[in-house]
Design a protein around this motif. Sequence first.
Motif, PDB file in Angstrom:
ATOM      1  N   ASN A 276       8.956  -4.718  -7.153  1.00 36.24           N
ATOM      2  CA  ASN A 276       9.333  -5.994  -7.762  1.00 36.24           C
ATOM      3  C   ASN A 276       8.246  -6.732  -7.858  1.00 36.24           C
ATOM      4  O   ASN A 276       7.556  -7.135  -7.031  1.00 36.24           O
ATOM      5  CB  ASN A 276      10.681  -6.619  -6.949  1.00 36.24           C
ATOM      6  CG  ASN A 276      11.154  -7.870  -7.850  1.00 36.24           C
ATOM      7  OD1 ASN A 276      10.640  -8.162  -8.851  1.00 36.24           O
ATOM      8  ND2 ASN A 276      11.891  -8.479  -7.171  1.00 36.24           N
ATOM      9  N   PRO A 277       7.828  -7.070  -9.275  1.00 33.66           N
ATOM     10  CA  PRO A 277       8.605  -7.333 -10.394  1.00 33.66           C
ATOM     11  C   PRO A 277       8.339  -5.987 -11.374  1.00 33.66           C
ATOM     12  O   PRO A 277       8.686  -5.894 -12.489  1.00 33.66           O
ATOM     13  CB  PRO A 277       7.926  -8.425 -11.082  1.00 33.66           C
ATOM     14  CG  PRO A 277       6.718  -8.341 -10.855  1.00 33.66           C
ATOM     15  CD  PRO A 277       6.508  -7.695  -9.374  1.00 33.66           C
ATOM     16  N   THR A 278       7.429  -4.804 -11.040  1.00 36.89           N
ATOM     17  CA  THR A 278       7.047  -3.779 -12.040  1.00 36.89           C
ATOM     18  C   THR A 278       8.097  -2.768 -12.094  1.00 36.89           C
ATOM     19  O   THR A 278       8.070  -2.206 -13.144  1.00 36.89           O
ATOM     20  CB  THR A 278       5.755  -3.013 -11.491  1.00 36.89           C
ATOM     21  OG1 THR A 278       6.046  -2.393 -10.336  1.00 36.89           O
ATOM     22  CG2 THR A 278       4.728  -4.287 -11.301  1.00 36.89           C
ATOM     23  N   GLY A 279       8.788  -2.373 -11.196  1.00 34.85           N
ATOM     24  CA  GLY A 279       9.854  -1.331 -11.287  1.00 34.85           C
ATOM     25  C   GLY A 279       9.311  -0.097 -11.173  1.00 34.85           C
ATOM     26  O   GLY A 279       9.956   0.912 -11.647  1.00 34.85           O
ATOM     27  N   GLN A 280       7.963   0.094 -10.578  1.00 27.97           N
ATOM     28  CA  GLN A 280       7.573   1.321 -10.277  1.00 27.97           C
ATOM     29  C   GLN A 280       8.155   1.879  -9.016  1.00 27.97           C
ATOM     30  O   GLN A 280       8.497   1.301  -7.812  1.00 27.97           O
ATOM     31  CB  GLN A 280       6.106   1.120  -9.881  1.00 27.97           C
ATOM     32  CG  GLN A 280       5.212   0.943 -11.182  1.00 27.97           C
ATOM     33  CD  GLN A 280       3.862   0.510 -10.667  1.00 27.97           C
ATOM     34  OE1 GLN A 280       3.649  -0.911 -10.336  1.00 27.97           O
ATOM     35  NE2 GLN A 280       2.814   1.221 -10.764  1.00 27.97           N
ATOM     36  N   LEU A 281       8.674   3.242  -8.932  1.00 28.13           N
ATOM     37  CA  LEU A 281       8.914   3.958  -7.778  1.00 28.13           C
ATOM     38  C   LEU A 281       7.984   4.684  -7.087  1.00 28.13           C
ATOM     39  O   LEU A 281       7.223   5.333  -7.757  1.00 28.13           O
ATOM     40  CB  LEU A 281      10.007   5.024  -8.354  1.00 28.13           C
ATOM     41  CG  LEU A 281      10.628   5.694  -7.229  1.00 28.13           C
ATOM     42  CD1 LEU A 281      11.857   4.806  -6.198  1.00 28.13           C
ATOM     43  CD2 LEU A 281      11.662   6.994  -7.751  1.00 28.13           C
ATOM     44  N   TRP A 282       7.931   4.196  -5.822  1.00 31.00           N
ATOM     45  CA  TRP A 282       6.650   5.102  -4.988  1.00 31.00           C
ATOM     46  C   TRP A 282       7.372   6.177  -4.329  1.00 31.00           C
ATOM     47  O   TRP A 282       8.373   6.419  -3.943  1.00 31.00           O
ATOM     48  CB  TRP A 282       5.956   4.082  -3.773  1.00 31.00           C
ATOM     49  CG  TRP A 282       6.045   2.552  -4.496  1.00 31.00           C
ATOM     50  CD1 TRP A 282       6.289   1.305  -3.719  1.00 31.00           C
ATOM     51  CD2 TRP A 282       4.736   2.461  -5.486  1.00 31.00           C
ATOM     52  NE1 TRP A 282       5.766   0.397  -4.548  1.00 31.00           N
ATOM     53  CE2 TRP A 282       4.730   0.828  -5.380  1.00 31.00           C
ATOM     54  CE3 TRP A 282       3.896   2.759  -6.426  1.00 31.00           C
ATOM     55  CZ2 TRP A 282       3.891   0.270  -6.181  1.00 31.00           C
ATOM     56  CZ3 TRP A 282       3.089   2.276  -7.259  1.00 31.00           C
ATOM     57  CH2 TRP A 282       3.018   0.943  -7.129  1.00 31.00           C
ATOM     58  N   SER A 283       6.354   7.260  -4.371  1.00 34.41           N
ATOM     59  CA  SER A 283       6.883   8.410  -3.888  1.00 34.41           C
ATOM     60  C   SER A 283       6.781   8.663  -2.216  1.00 34.41           C
ATOM     61  O   SER A 283       5.915   7.939  -1.543  1.00 34.41           O
ATOM     62  CB  SER A 283       6.006   9.896  -4.233  1.00 34.41           C
ATOM     63  OG  SER A 283       4.673   9.392  -3.546  1.00 34.41           O
ATOM     64  N   ARG A 284       7.917   9.088  -1.544  1.00 40.08           N
ATOM     65  CA  ARG A 284       7.894   9.086  -0.278  1.00 40.08           C
ATOM     66  C   ARG A 284       6.647   9.799   0.298  1.00 40.08           C
ATOM     67  O   ARG A 284       6.050   9.667   1.509  1.00 40.08           O
ATOM     68  CB  ARG A 284       9.287   9.873   0.530  1.00 40.08           C
ATOM     69  CG  ARG A 284       9.139  10.083   1.666  1.00 40.08           C
ATOM     70  CD  ARG A 284      10.452  10.007   2.465  1.00 40.08           C
ATOM     71  NE  ARG A 284      11.060  11.287   2.068  1.00 40.08           N
ATOM     72  CZ  ARG A 284      12.629  11.684   2.286  1.00 40.08           C
ATOM     73  NH1 ARG A 284      13.134  10.626   2.438  1.00 40.08           N
ATOM     74  NH2 ARG A 284      12.863  12.811   2.113  1.00 40.08           N
ATOM     75  N   ASP A 285       6.320  11.011  -0.337  1.00 40.68           N
ATOM     76  CA  ASP A 285       5.183  11.687  -0.084  1.00 40.68           C
ATOM     77  C   ASP A 285       3.951  11.074   0.185  1.00 40.68           C
ATOM     78  O   ASP A 285       3.018  11.371   0.877  1.00 40.68           O
ATOM     79  CB  ASP A 285       4.914  12.784  -0.945  1.00 40.68           C
ATOM     80  CG  ASP A 285       5.719  13.916  -0.926  1.00 40.68           C
ATOM     81  OD1 ASP A 285       6.400  14.059  -0.064  1.00 40.68           O
ATOM     82  OD2 ASP A 285       5.864  14.888  -1.865  1.00 40.68           O
ATOM     83  N   SER A 286       3.546   9.988  -0.817  1.00 40.00           N
ATOM     84  CA  SER A 286       2.582   9.036  -0.555  1.00 40.00           C
ATOM     85  C   SER A 286       2.590   7.938   0.419  1.00 40.00           C
ATOM     86  O   SER A 286       1.774   7.459   0.889  1.00 40.00           O
ATOM     87  CB  SER A 286       2.162   8.411  -1.872  1.00 40.00           C
ATOM     88  OG  SER A 286       3.098   7.262  -2.474  1.00 40.00           O
ATOM     89  N   LEU A 287       3.864   7.512   0.960  1.00 42.49           N
ATOM     90  CA  LEU A 287       4.065   6.571   1.786  1.00 42.49           C
ATOM     91  C   LEU A 287       3.895   7.339   3.345  1.00 42.49           C
ATOM     92  O   LEU A 287       3.540   6.368   4.205  1.00 42.49           O
ATOM     93  CB  LEU A 287       5.345   5.841   1.541  1.00 42.49           C
ATOM     94  CG  LEU A 287       5.696   5.147   0.105  1.00 42.49           C
ATOM     95  CD1 LEU A 287       7.004   4.577   0.086  1.00 42.49           C
ATOM     96  CD2 LEU A 287       4.591   4.041   0.147  1.00 42.49           C
TER      97      LEU A 287
END
Length: 363
Positions: free
Chosen positions: A158-169
């Motif tokens: 929030n606020p960009t609406g990007q979904l981060w990948s679990r693989d990168s987290l």
Amino acid sequence: MNSFISTHGGNLNYEAERLGCKVDQLLDASASLVPFDLNRSLKKCLIRALHGSALRNYPDRQHQQFREVIGYWHQIDSSMVLPGNGASELITWAARDASVAGLSTLPVPGFGDYQRALLCWDADFVQKQLPLSWTSHAPQPFPISQDSEVLWITNPHNPTGQLWSRDSLEPLLNSYELVICDEAFLPLVPDGEKQSLIPLVADHPNLIVIRSLTKLFALAGLRLGYAITSPERLERWYRWRDPWPVNGLALAAGINLMTDGIALERWINRVQEWVKIEGKWLHAELNELPGITPFPSAVNFLLIHGDTSLLTLREQMSQKLILLRDCRSFVGLGDSWLRIGLQQRSGNRRILEELGQCLVKSN
Ligand SMILES: Cc1ncc(COP(=O)(O)O)c(C=O)c1O
């Protein structure tokens, strides 16, 4: 009060008074809530709770039943669950732990409540700029690498609406002392659960995942969220917080909403389908308007960027009783950005028509 008003959307009473209208005349696209009517079984449950003992008695301090239904839903032990008075209350306690663990990294632009919570405890933090351009590809790799003890993640952002990948987290859990992942909007994202960090909590005591029920069920007034983290951490929070932070009606509602797995899946599918269809449609239509660029989003809000300041446009829209989110309180954005919360098709059409008229006049 004014600083509060400028850092959140959904300030309906303030705006209605300012604009000289009633709250229910406003089309609120400044907060990002699901626009469906209150769940029918929830309405019945709240009436039952009102006639029963939910108001008269103190709420269950152990939150046993709520913790069990949430544990069952996420397939985790209920000792890893703690309900809160909205996600925001739990963010305050996460910040308490962050203040002890060391320096916090806050990706910006980002949700302002983390800073509010850190300041409560005199915690140290740095802001790390996220790139201000991104594609519609989802999920995307999280772009920040380690340089502090604590990391605050919002997924989707929030606020960009990007979904981060679990693989990168996931690898970040091995390098940070504490990772706080706010998944308030994740259940709204089509196929989003695959990126959740909840399945990693059992093996990572340094991970806190925060969820909100106020977005998914449009219950912002009821205040209900939950944290998933190690039982030891939750025991500490339990000792620190006030005795009854979650009221009896909110507990009854949460238990009702999360117990019937089939109804819950049906609701979530309906919400995700709406996000998929309306999000794509609104983005494509906004793309046709002069003077603004819409950004891709995985969730139920999106950013638009103007060739010049969009503050006049925002005010013109307010005069038409449509509220868009002023983005000046998001570090790194400023007055040429606005955030639009997705509506049902008729609301989205109304936003587009009014935006189109204002933009055509000014271009
Ligand atoms: C990313 C994010 N997390 C948490 C919250 C707060 O949620 P709640 O209403 O459950 O306190 C918000 C509210 O806007 C939000 O945008």
